[in-house]
Design a protein around this motif. Structure first.
Motif, PDB file in Angstrom:
ATOM      1  N   THR A 189     -11.357  -4.972   7.364  1.00  0.00           N
ATOM      2  CA  THR A 189     -10.108  -4.498   7.128  1.00  0.00           C
ATOM      3  C   THR A 189      -9.576  -5.002   6.403  1.00  0.00           C
ATOM      4  OG1 THR A 189     -10.489  -4.248   9.855  1.00  0.00           O
ATOM      5  CG2 THR A 189      -8.139  -4.644   8.834  1.00  0.00           C
ATOM      6  N   LEU A 190      -9.594  -6.515   6.130  1.00  0.00           N
ATOM      7  CA  LEU A 190      -8.698  -6.500   4.953  1.00  0.00           C
ATOM      8  C   LEU A 190      -8.479  -6.528   3.300  1.00  0.00           C
ATOM      9  CD1 LEU A 190      -7.679 -10.849   5.597  1.00  0.00           C
ATOM     10  CD2 LEU A 190      -6.128  -8.590   5.953  1.00  0.00           C
ATOM     11  N   ILE A 191      -9.934  -6.180   3.328  1.00  0.00           N
ATOM     12  CA  ILE A 191     -11.335  -5.260   2.078  1.00  0.00           C
ATOM     13  C   ILE A 191     -10.329  -4.318   1.659  1.00  0.00           C
ATOM     14  CG2 ILE A 191     -13.142  -4.697   0.728  1.00  0.00           C
ATOM     15  CD1 ILE A 191     -14.005  -7.858   1.621  1.00  0.00           C
ATOM     16  N   THR A 192     -10.459  -3.580   2.843  1.00  0.00           N
ATOM     17  CA  THR A 192     -10.622  -2.048   2.733  1.00  0.00           C
ATOM     18  C   THR A 192      -8.434  -2.086   2.734  1.00  0.00           C
ATOM     19  OG1 THR A 192     -12.089  -1.483   4.445  1.00  0.00           O
ATOM     20  CG2 THR A 192     -10.480   0.042   4.064  1.00  0.00           C
ATOM     21  N   TYR A 193      -7.709  -2.433   3.041  1.00  0.00           N
ATOM     22  CA  TYR A 193      -6.596  -2.861   3.809  1.00  0.00           C
ATOM     23  C   TYR A 193      -6.176  -2.533   1.997  1.00  0.00           C
ATOM     24  CZ  TYR A 193      -1.726  -2.847   5.555  1.00  0.00           C
ATOM     25  OH  TYR A 193      -0.238  -2.698   5.472  1.00  0.00           O
ATOM     26  N   LEU A 194      -6.612  -3.832   0.834  1.00  0.00           N
ATOM     27  CA  LEU A 194      -6.020  -4.323  -0.358  1.00  0.00           C
ATOM     28  C   LEU A 194      -6.943  -3.446  -0.869  1.00  0.00           C
ATOM     29  CD1 LEU A 194      -6.714  -7.906   0.247  1.00  0.00           C
ATOM     30  CD2 LEU A 194      -4.316  -6.982   0.141  1.00  0.00           C
ATOM     31  N   GLY A 195      -7.663  -2.862  -1.020  1.00  0.00           N
ATOM     32  CA  GLY A 195      -8.641  -2.273  -1.614  1.00  0.00           C
ATOM     33  C   GLY A 195      -7.449  -0.846  -2.177  1.00  0.00           C
ATOM     34  N   LEU A 196      -7.148   0.136  -0.470  1.00  0.00           N
ATOM     35  CA  LEU A 196      -6.403   1.616  -0.707  1.00  0.00           C
ATOM     36  C   LEU A 196      -5.065   0.906  -1.438  1.00  0.00           C
ATOM     37  CD1 LEU A 196      -6.414   2.269   2.508  1.00  0.00           C
ATOM     38  CD2 LEU A 196      -7.648   3.058   1.342  1.00  0.00           C
ATOM     39  N   TRP A 197      -4.360  -0.278  -1.427  1.00  0.00           N
ATOM     40  CA  TRP A 197      -3.348  -0.172  -1.871  1.00  0.00           C
ATOM     41  C   TRP A 197      -3.694  -0.777  -3.868  1.00  0.00           C
ATOM     42  CZ3 TRP A 197      -1.487  -5.623  -4.237  1.00  0.00           C
ATOM     43  CH2 TRP A 197      -0.692  -5.736  -4.874  1.00  0.00           C
ATOM     44  N   TRP A 198      -4.470  -1.524  -3.633  1.00  0.00           N
ATOM     45  CA  TRP A 198      -4.553  -2.282  -4.981  1.00  0.00           C
ATOM     46  C   TRP A 198      -4.753  -0.767  -5.648  1.00  0.00           C
ATOM     47  CZ3 TRP A 198      -4.178  -6.097  -8.432  1.00  0.00           C
ATOM     48  CH2 TRP A 198      -5.104  -5.760  -9.113  1.00  0.00           C
ATOM     49  N   PHE A 199      -6.226   0.019  -4.897  1.00  0.00           N
ATOM     50  CA  PHE A 199      -6.338   1.861  -6.102  1.00  0.00           C
ATOM     51  C   PHE A 199      -5.464   2.917  -5.338  1.00  0.00           C
ATOM     52  CE2 PHE A 199     -10.721  -0.777  -5.273  1.00  0.00           C
ATOM     53  CZ  PHE A 199     -10.634  -0.448  -6.931  1.00  0.00           C
ATOM     54  N   GLY A 200      -4.208   2.144  -5.201  1.00  0.00           N
ATOM     55  CA  GLY A 200      -3.101   3.386  -4.727  1.00  0.00           C
ATOM     56  C   GLY A 200      -3.529   4.598  -3.669  1.00  0.00           C
ATOM     57  N   ILE A 201      -4.033   4.516  -3.055  1.00  0.00           N
ATOM     58  CA  ILE A 201      -4.044   5.113  -2.124  1.00  0.00           C
ATOM     59  C   ILE A 201      -3.648   5.396  -0.764  1.00  0.00           C
ATOM     60  CG2 ILE A 201      -6.214   6.055  -0.047  1.00  0.00           C
ATOM     61  CD1 ILE A 201      -8.464   4.964  -2.525  1.00  0.00           C
ATOM     62  N   PHE A 202      -2.729   4.451  -0.723  1.00  0.00           N
ATOM     63  CA  PHE A 202      -1.997   4.182   0.455  1.00  0.00           C
ATOM     64  C   PHE A 202      -1.421   3.293   0.603  1.00  0.00           C
ATOM     65  CE2 PHE A 202      -1.163   2.065   4.501  1.00  0.00           C
ATOM     66  CZ  PHE A 202       0.044   2.623   4.529  1.00  0.00           C
ATOM     67  N   ASN A 203       0.049   2.836  -0.207  1.00  0.00           N
ATOM     68  CA  ASN A 203       0.782   1.834  -0.178  1.00  0.00           C
ATOM     69  C   ASN A 203       1.454   1.162   1.523  1.00  0.00           C
ATOM     70  OD1 ASN A 203       2.864  -0.307  -0.568  1.00  0.00           O
ATOM     71  ND2 ASN A 203       4.180   1.718  -1.928  1.00  0.00           N
ATOM     72  N   PRO A 204       1.040   0.139   1.575  1.00  0.00           N
ATOM     73  CA  PRO A 204       1.170  -0.928   2.890  1.00  0.00           C
ATOM     74  C   PRO A 204       3.158  -0.653   2.982  1.00  0.00           C
ATOM     75  CG  PRO A 204      -0.486  -1.930   1.877  1.00  0.00           C
ATOM     76  CD  PRO A 204       0.192  -1.331   0.730  1.00  0.00           C
ATOM     77  N   SER A 205       3.816  -0.627   1.974  1.00  0.00           N
ATOM     78  CA  SER A 205       5.227  -0.721   2.135  1.00  0.00           C
ATOM     79  C   SER A 205       5.527   0.896   2.715  1.00  0.00           C
ATOM     80  CB  SER A 205       5.922  -0.538   1.182  1.00  0.00           C
ATOM     81  OG  SER A 205       6.047  -1.740   0.054  1.00  0.00           O
ATOM     82  N   ILE A 206       4.734   1.706   3.551  1.00  0.00           N
ATOM     83  CA  ILE A 206       5.437   2.245   4.724  1.00  0.00           C
ATOM     84  C   ILE A 206       5.078   2.058   6.002  1.00  0.00           C
ATOM     85  CG2 ILE A 206       4.098   4.171   5.655  1.00  0.00           C
ATOM     86  CD1 ILE A 206       3.245   5.633   2.536  1.00  0.00           C
ATOM     87  N   VAL A 207       3.726   1.487   6.031  1.00  0.00           N
ATOM     88  CA  VAL A 207       4.218   0.164   6.804  1.00  0.00           C
ATOM     89  C   VAL A 207       5.517  -0.415   7.386  1.00  0.00           C
ATOM     90  CG1 VAL A 207       2.407  -0.834   8.826  1.00  0.00           C
ATOM     91  CG2 VAL A 207       1.576  -0.180   6.696  1.00  0.00           C
ATOM     92  N   TYR A 208       5.749  -0.929   6.776  1.00  0.00           N
ATOM     93  CA  TYR A 208       7.050  -1.775   7.155  1.00  0.00           C
ATOM     94  C   TYR A 208       7.988  -0.440   6.912  1.00  0.00           C
ATOM     95  CZ  TYR A 208      11.368  -5.551   6.140  1.00  0.00           C
ATOM     96  OH  TYR A 208      12.212  -5.761   6.124  1.00  0.00           O
ATOM     97  N   ASP A 209       8.254   0.104   5.680  1.00  0.00           N
ATOM     98  CA  ASP A 209       9.147   0.988   6.349  1.00  0.00           C
ATOM     99  C   ASP A 209       9.467   1.738   7.466  1.00  0.00           C
ATOM    100  OD1 ASP A 209      10.102   0.291   3.407  1.00  0.00           O
ATOM    101  OD2 ASP A 209       9.060   2.107   2.798  1.00  0.00           O
ATOM    102  N   HIS A 210       8.457   2.047   8.477  1.00  0.00           N
ATOM    103  CA  HIS A 210       8.891   2.899   9.004  1.00  0.00           C
ATOM    104  C   HIS A 210       8.129   1.635  10.635  1.00  0.00           C
ATOM    105  CE1 HIS A 210       8.228   6.889   7.391  1.00  0.00           C
ATOM    106  NE2 HIS A 210       7.842   6.582   6.283  1.00  0.00           N
ATOM    107  N   LEU A 211       8.613   0.609  10.222  1.00  0.00           N
ATOM    108  CA  LEU A 211       8.357  -0.469  11.379  1.00  0.00           C
ATOM    109  C   LEU A 211       8.761  -0.581  12.459  1.00  0.00           C
ATOM    110  CD1 LEU A 211       6.278  -3.229  11.408  1.00  0.00           C
ATOM    111  CD2 LEU A 211       8.585  -4.227  10.629  1.00  0.00           C
TER     112      LEU A 211
END
Length: 508
Positions: A189-211
């Protein structure tokens, strides 16, 4: 730790027909066979919370009969609190916890962490209109994030390899079988989440912005899910460890089933408590860190300490996950609003709240203070883990082990079941468990304090979780002592004479 947000005793109900995903054995040799431990909840359970009986090991019974033990287990336990307190607390928590989650989010994100500002808003508009004004409605984006995360964790729970683990024998003689793959799921889970962010596939900030929308969706969606659990418990229970108390509110709040499953392998409580609740805690801790980085171009040392301690604590939980399956949350508390709604909503909102606050309130601690807080927090997490390890080793060896380099001190306590059977348990009175009867709560509370204190003291609200946890665990310690006193009688008095302090050695 998965949360404990209720007061009173869980009612035990008459057994219903069982299904095939359990190994069926004779009931255990103790009238209270479920030896609760605490998740590193936070042990969690950010736990969270364990009974004193977690320091007990089962000894040989003087008699055993499967049918009698199952019948004894179905008898309702004596409640610690009065009926008025129990019902009032259930109704209050059912009605107050959902809006509190939204108020906490609003205060942290939009009111500068100030309880006073939120209070003034509610006073100006009135409580009802004020809540309507700040309560975000669930959006398509929020639902997509929730379902995407939930589906990902469900797939990992089902497909990742793991060792077979058998939980404690239930009151009806069932042995739940699990696949211990939590640590692998956590890493993926953590490797996938960080990988999606690192490679620009998904920005975790979206989660915070829609928290706010996510939490709102979780409040409503989890409530509906608890209704599903209530109906399932009536029409399609997964095992004989299920039944109704005859009261709709109690059944909905405490739950109908001890081990609900979908199909043969998908354990619902493992999903809600571990793979959604605890995993979302880790994911949101990382999310807050990334959001602060994208806002400020750097991550404050206060946020780094907060995130590091939370992740160490959650790593400890998944390292010890199979031990958690033997605790009160899984082996005693049924799947209802109390445990499932709490893990699906209370954990990702309340447990992560110090990091939520730090996103917009970075504090520069300086290397010396930051390192001191970090090391103190790690020490508390380790002590909390060692308490669990010591108890488990004592229980596993039936008292034939070494505690702090010597043979353990113990009391052999006998008691009678509701069917008049005489049985025995071993009470550990040395090691951590000789310092106080619930010493493990001390490092539990201190761990939460050390990942909160990087916020310093500008506002009160970041410390809500620490205060909530302290009140919860002290109340639980008293309730557990009352139950043990009733169960063990003179042996419990002997134990209290030998270990006189309830929680804090030398003080209380």
């Amino acid at each position: 730790m998965p949360p404990q947000i209720g007061i009173g005793s869980t009612p035990t109900s008459p057994p219903l027909p069982s299904k095939i995903f359990f190994t069926v054995k004779s009931p255990p040799p103790s009238a209270a066979p479920l030896l609760p431990a605490h998740l590193p909840r936070s042990s969690t359970q950010p736990g969270a919370a364990r009974d004193r009986e977690e320091a007990m090991a089962k000894a040989k019974p003087s008699s055993s009969a499967a049918a009698k033990s199952a019948a004894a287990a179905s008898a309702p336990p004596a409640t610690v609190h009065s009926a008025l307190v129990t019902y009032s607390s259930m109704l209050a928590l059912l009605s107050l916890c959902p809006p509190f989650v939204i108020l906490l989010w609003y205060t942290m994100v939009h009111a500068d962490g100030s309880v006073v500002k939120t209070y003034e808003h509610l006073r100006e508009l009135g409580v009802v209109e004020g809540l309507k004004a700040i309560w975000p409605m669930p959006t398509v984006v929020a639902w997509k994030i929730i379902f995407g995360f939930g589906l990902f964790e469900a797939v990992l729970q089902l497909l990742l390899p793991g060792k077979r683990f058998e939980g404690p024998i239930s009151p009806s003689g069932n042995v739940p079988v699990y696949k211990a793959n939590g640590l692998q799921a956590y890493a993926v889970t953590l490797i996938t989440y960080l990988g999606l962010w690192w490679f620009g596939i998904f920005n975790p900030s979206i989660v915070y912005d829609h928290l706010g929308e996510i939490l709102s969706a979780l409040v409503f969606g989890s409530f509906v899910f608890c209704i599903f659990l209530y109906i399932k418990g009536h029409v399609a229970p997964s095992s004989s460890d299920s039944g109704s108390s005859g009261n709709v509110i109690i059944d909905f709040y405490w739950g109908m089933e001890l081990y609900p499953r979908i199909g043969k392998y998908f354990d619902i409580k493992v999903f809600t408590n571990c793979r959604f609740g605890m995993m979302s805690w880790a994911v949101l801790a990382v999310t807050y860190c990334i959001k602060q980085y994208e806002m400020n171009g750097k991550v404050a040392d206060s946020m780094l300490v907060n995130t590091a301690l939370m992740l160490i604590y959650i790593t400890k939980f998944f390292w010890w996950e199979s031990g958690y399956w033997c605790t009160m949350d899984i082996a005693h508390d049924r799947a209802g609003f109390y445990i499932c709604w709490g893990c699906l909503v209370w954990v990702p909102s309340i447990y992560t709240s110090p990091g939520m606050y730090l996103v917009n309130h970075p504090v520069n601690l300086g290397p010396q203070l930051a390192l001191s807080i970090l090391l103190a927090g790690i020490l508390c997490i380790y002590i909390n883990y060692d308490c669990d390890r010591q108890r488990q080793e004592f229980r596993r060896t039936n008292g034939k082990c070494s505690v702090w380099g010597k043979a353990p001190s113990k009391i052999v306590a006998s008691y009678q079941t509701t069917k008049g059977e005489t049985k025995t348990s071993l009470l550990l009175t040395s090691g951590w468990w000789g310092l106080s009867r619930h010493f493990h709560y001390v490092p539990e509370i201190l761990s939460a304090f050390f990942w909160t204190v990087p916020a310093l003291f500008s506002h009160f609200l970041p410390y809500f979780y620490v205060i909530f946890l302290t009140i919860l665990l002290f109340d639980r310690a008293k309730r557990d002592d009352d139950r043990c006193s009733s169960k063990y009688g003179k042996y419990w008095k002997m134990y209290c004479n030998k270990v006189p302090y309830r929680v804090i050695p030398g003080i209380y």
